[in-house]
Scaffold this motif. Structure first.
Motif, mmCIF file in Angstrom:
data_model
loop_
_atom_site.group_PDB
_atom_site.id
_atom_site.type_symbol
_atom_site.label_atom_id
_atom_site.label_comp_id
_atom_site.label_asym_id
_atom_site.label_seq_id
_atom_site.Cartn_x
_atom_site.Cartn_y
_atom_site.Cartn_z
ATOM 1 N N PHE A 170 53.177 21.108 37.986
ATOM 2 C CA PHE A 170 52.469 22.309 37.540
ATOM 3 C C PHE A 170 53.291 23.011 36.463
ATOM 4 O O PHE A 170 54.496 23.207 36.623
ATOM 5 N N GLU A 171 52.609 23.434 35.406
ATOM 6 C CA GLU A 171 53.295 24.143 34.330
ATOM 7 C C GLU A 171 52.483 25.375 33.938
ATOM 8 O O GLU A 171 51.254 25.301 33.786
ATOM 9 N N LEU A 172 53.182 26.492 33.796
ATOM 10 C CA LEU A 172 52.492 27.733 33.433
ATOM 11 C C LEU A 172 51.920 27.651 32.022
ATOM 12 O O LEU A 172 52.532 27.069 31.124
ATOM 13 N N ASP A 173 50.760 28.281 31.848
ATOM 14 C CA ASP A 173 50.120 28.335 30.536
ATOM 15 C C ASP A 173 49.773 29.798 30.244
ATOM 16 O O ASP A 173 48.650 30.250 30.507
ATOM 17 N N PRO A 174 50.740 30.579 29.720
ATOM 18 C CA PRO A 174 50.494 32.014 29.508
ATOM 19 C C PRO A 174 49.365 32.301 28.539
ATOM 20 O O PRO A 174 48.669 33.311 28.677
ATOM 21 N N ASP A 175 49.174 31.440 27.550
ATOM 22 C CA ASP A 175 48.071 31.663 26.604
ATOM 23 C C ASP A 175 46.724 31.554 27.308
ATOM 24 O O ASP A 175 45.809 32.340 27.050
ATOM 25 N N ALA A 176 46.621 30.581 28.226
ATOM 26 C CA ALA A 176 45.362 30.420 28.963
ATOM 27 C C ALA A 176 45.115 31.621 29.858
ATOM 28 O O ALA A 176 43.980 32.083 30.009
ATOM 29 N N ARG A 177 46.164 32.162 30.456
ATOM 30 C CA ARG A 177 46.003 33.382 31.273
ATOM 31 C C ARG A 177 45.453 34.520 30.423
ATOM 32 O O ARG A 177 44.513 35.216 30.829
ATOM 33 N N ALA A 178 46.035 34.708 29.253
ATOM 34 C CA ALA A 178 45.568 35.787 28.374
ATOM 35 C C ALA A 178 44.117 35.558 27.968
ATOM 36 O O ALA A 178 43.319 36.507 27.918
ATOM 37 N N ASP A 179 43.768 34.316 27.696
ATOM 38 C CA ASP A 179 42.385 33.999 27.297
ATOM 39 C C ASP A 179 41.411 34.311 28.435
ATOM 40 O O ASP A 179 40.328 34.867 28.218
ATOM 41 N N GLN A 180 41.780 33.928 29.657
ATOM 42 C CA GLN A 180 40.897 34.162 30.806
ATOM 43 C C GLN A 180 40.738 35.655 31.072
ATOM 44 O O GLN A 180 39.647 36.126 31.403
ATOM 45 N N ARG A 181 41.810 36.386 30.922
ATOM 46 C CA ARG A 181 41.722 37.832 31.144
ATOM 47 C C ARG A 181 40.834 38.479 30.080
ATOM 48 O O ARG A 181 40.020 39.358 30.385
ATOM 49 N N ALA A 182 40.993 38.043 28.843
ATOM 50 C CA ALA A 182 40.158 38.596 27.769
ATOM 51 C C ALA A 182 38.690 38.269 28.011
ATOM 52 O O ALA A 182 37.809 39.118 27.811
ATOM 53 N N ARG A 183 38.423 37.064 28.466
ATOM 54 C CA ARG A 183 37.046 36.645 28.752
ATOM 55 C C ARG A 183 36.446 37.506 29.871
ATOM 56 O O ARG A 183 35.309 37.975 29.766
ATOM 57 N N ALA A 184 37.225 37.730 30.917
ATOM 58 C CA ALA A 184 36.741 38.528 32.044
ATOM 59 C C ALA A 184 36.499 39.972 31.615
ATOM 60 O O ALA A 184 35.483 40.585 31.976
ATOM 61 N N THR A 185 37.416 40.523 30.854
ATOM 62 C CA THR A 185 37.271 41.905 30.398
ATOM 63 C C THR A 185 36.038 42.056 29.513
ATOM 64 O O THR A 185 35.278 43.026 29.618
ATOM 65 N N GLN A 186 35.826 41.047 28.655
ATOM 66 C CA GLN A 186 34.658 41.075 27.776
ATOM 67 C C GLN A 186 33.367 41.038 28.596
ATOM 68 O O GLN A 186 32.420 41.787 28.335
ATOM 69 N N LEU A 187 33.326 40.176 29.605
ATOM 70 C CA LEU A 187 32.143 40.080 30.461
ATOM 71 C C LEU A 187 31.877 41.406 31.168
ATOM 72 O O LEU A 187 30.733 41.884 31.221
ATOM 73 N N TYR A 235 26.403 47.295 41.360
ATOM 74 C CA TYR A 235 27.582 46.490 41.705
ATOM 75 C C TYR A 235 28.811 47.353 41.436
ATOM 76 O O TYR A 235 28.914 48.000 40.387
ATOM 77 N N LEU A 236 29.734 47.389 42.382
ATOM 78 C CA LEU A 236 30.937 48.214 42.235
ATOM 79 C C LEU A 236 32.161 47.345 42.506
ATOM 80 O O LEU A 236 32.196 46.619 43.507
ATOM 81 N N ASP A 237 33.150 47.405 41.612
ATOM 82 C CA ASP A 237 34.381 46.649 41.862
ATOM 83 C C ASP A 237 35.597 47.507 41.542
ATOM 84 O O ASP A 237 35.463 48.704 41.267
ATOM 85 N N ASN A 238 36.769 46.882 41.548
ATOM 86 C CA ASN A 238 38.007 47.665 41.434
ATOM 87 C C ASN A 238 38.469 47.875 39.993
ATOM 88 O O ASN A 238 39.502 48.497 39.776
ATOM 89 N N ASN A 239 37.735 47.348 39.034
ATOM 90 C CA ASN A 239 38.099 47.497 37.617
ATOM 91 C C ASN A 239 39.493 46.949 37.321
ATOM 92 O O ASN A 239 40.216 47.494 36.488
ATOM 93 N N VAL A 240 39.861 45.903 38.040
ATOM 94 C CA VAL A 240 41.111 45.191 37.745
ATOM 95 C C VAL A 240 40.728 43.724 37.587
ATOM 96 O O VAL A 240 40.714 42.964 38.565
ATOM 97 N N PRO A 241 40.365 43.320 36.368
ATOM 98 C CA PRO A 241 39.841 41.965 36.175
ATOM 99 C C PRO A 241 40.807 40.879 36.649
ATOM 100 O O PRO A 241 42.019 40.981 36.451
ATOM 101 N N ALA A 242 40.228 39.859 37.275
ATOM 102 C CA ALA A 242 41.001 38.677 37.660
ATOM 103 C C ALA A 242 40.835 37.618 36.573
ATOM 104 O O ALA A 242 39.962 37.722 35.709
ATOM 105 N N THR A 243 41.663 36.612 36.630
ATOM 106 C CA THR A 243 41.610 35.570 35.607
ATOM 107 C C THR A 243 40.970 34.288 36.135
ATOM 108 O O THR A 243 41.040 33.252 35.481
ATOM 109 N N THR A 244 40.353 34.372 37.310
ATOM 110 C CA THR A 244 39.764 33.172 37.912
ATOM 111 C C THR A 244 38.324 32.970 37.447
ATOM 112 O O THR A 244 37.627 33.912 37.077
ATOM 113 N N ARG A 245 37.885 31.717 37.539
ATOM 114 C CA ARG A 245 36.488 31.428 37.228
ATOM 115 C C ARG A 245 35.574 32.064 38.277
ATOM 116 O O ARG A 245 34.454 32.456 37.978
#
Lengths: 293, 91
Positions: B60-77, A98-108
């Motif tokens: 709609f209201e921005l939630d910067p803490d949630a953005r940071a949490d989601q990014r950390a989760r994605a990076t960890q994965l 699997y290859l991606d852009n190494n720019v993580p998104a914040t979406t589910r």
């Protein structure tokens, strides 16, 4: 049957006879508003570049193409219309890489893809400008700058598919600054191709005049949903393709578009039909036969 | 009741913002419905109120803490995935 339709039918028939031997096949799947491109090497290797937005739709397209295995899945970038369908595809086919852009998104949706990659046991490849050989076919990976300040479109992973004298380019949703980046970093790769996938679904902010002048495609394929709310493809983009004399095929009008190429550089375009199917949008070289040029 | 959370997947031509929820499916809303400073990848909380039978307010209201949490989760994965070979390869 109208004269134009007769001419189109003849064009496809002529090209089919010119490319009947087993060669490279590239399927631009009709997945609605999104991208999903299958690359089949004559060596039997299969690569999927993006997976559309809905997994069941992409899986059905892969099944219809007779695909039983995928060696590599590439996510150009992490927008839902490119990766939304990938989690299902990866869980089903369990690709080796699997290859991606190494720019993580914040979406589910992005997390679902990573979870699927982990579950499938696929190995992660970092985009680094490398060459990936699929037997006689080579994928030139155009890595993005990976700048967090740039949005996902301008962090797309591009691919130039090379098979002997034949070349085809895939630029994800690249916009002007990414095309400039690629031109600077990979000048030999960003050069003449036969077939080009319209960047960002034919948006006015996708392909640039400078990039198209280098690529000089004979055929452009636009993957976008029928009557999509974003207006893709935009008139500005279609005008740009016409200025460069390219034939334009649209998934919304022609359905799945299949390019079959030989290492001699000859190729043919096959249409699967689709909602409102009609002949390709004429460019300056309208209705010429690329395989016979 | 805490607001539902959505992530801004992207902005598209025509003034649309594409939001994704927990199931990963997207839906489009006019960009103007979101805070002016919203950017791709931001997490927004949606409060849906019906102050009267004929009025519905979506906020709609921005939630910067949630953005940071989601990014950390994605990076960890992503960091936890097994790595393939570097450089040129033959499949």
């Amino acid at each position: 049957m109208s004269p134009l339709r007769l001419l189109l039918a003849g064009w496809v028939l002529v090209c089919a006879s010119a490319a009947s031997a087993q060669g490279l096949q590239v399927h631009f799947f009709d997945v609605g508003q999104g991208d999903a491109v299958l690359i089949q090497s004559p060596s039997g290797h299969n690569v999927l570049y993006d997976g559309g937005e809905v997994g069941d739709v992409t899986l059905a397209q892969l099944s219809a193409a007779g695909i039983t295995s995928l060696d590599l899945v590439i996510a150009s970038h992490n927008h839902a219309d490119h990766i939304g369908g990938l989690a299902s595809v990866i869980r089903h086919y369990r690709p080796r890489f699997y290859l991606d852009n190494n720019v993580p998104a914040t979406t589910r949706a992005y997390q679902h893809v990573l979870e699927a990659v982990r579950a499938a046991g696929s190995e992660l490849l970092e985009a680094s400008g490398q060459r990936i050989a699929l037997g006689p076919v080579t994928l030139r990976i155009l890595s993005p700058p990976q700048r967090a300040a740039w949005e996902q479109n301008d962090n797309s992973v591009g691919v130039v598919v090379e098979y002997g004298a034949f070349r085809l380019s895939l630029g994800g949703d690249a916009e002007s600054r990414l095309w400039q980046w690629w031109t600077k970093e990979f000048p030999d790769a960003v050069s003449e191709v036969h077939v080009h996938k319209a960047s960002h679904h034919g948006s006015a902010n996708g392909d640039t005049a400078a990039a198209l002048a280098r690529l000089s495609p004979e055929v452009v394929v636009v993957s976008a949903g029928f009557q999509n709310q974003y207006g893709h493809p935009h008139a500005e983009a279609l005008h740009l393709y016409a200025e460069h004399g390219a034939l334009v095929y649209q998934s919304a009008l022609h359905g799945t578009v299949v390019v079959e190429a030989q290492d001699s550089g000859q190729y043919a375009v096959f249409l699967a039909g689709g909602e409102g199917a009609r002949p390709p949008t004429p460019g300056l070289r309208a209705l010429k036969t690329p395989a016979l040029d | 009741m805490s607001p539902k959370q959505y992530t801004i997947d992207r902005f598209e031509d025509g003034g649309w913002a594409l939001l994704t929820g927990d199931r990963g499916r997207t839906f489009a809303v006019p960009r103007g419905w979101l805070p002016a400073q919203a950017r791709e990848g931001d997490v927004v909380g949606l409060t849906d109120r019906d102050p009267s039978p004929t009025v519905r307010i979506l906020e709609f209201e921005l939630d910067p803490d949630a953005r940071a949490d989601q990014r950390a989760r994605a990076t960890q994965l992503r960091d936890a995935l097994p790595r393939g070979p570097k450089g040129d390869i033959a499949l």
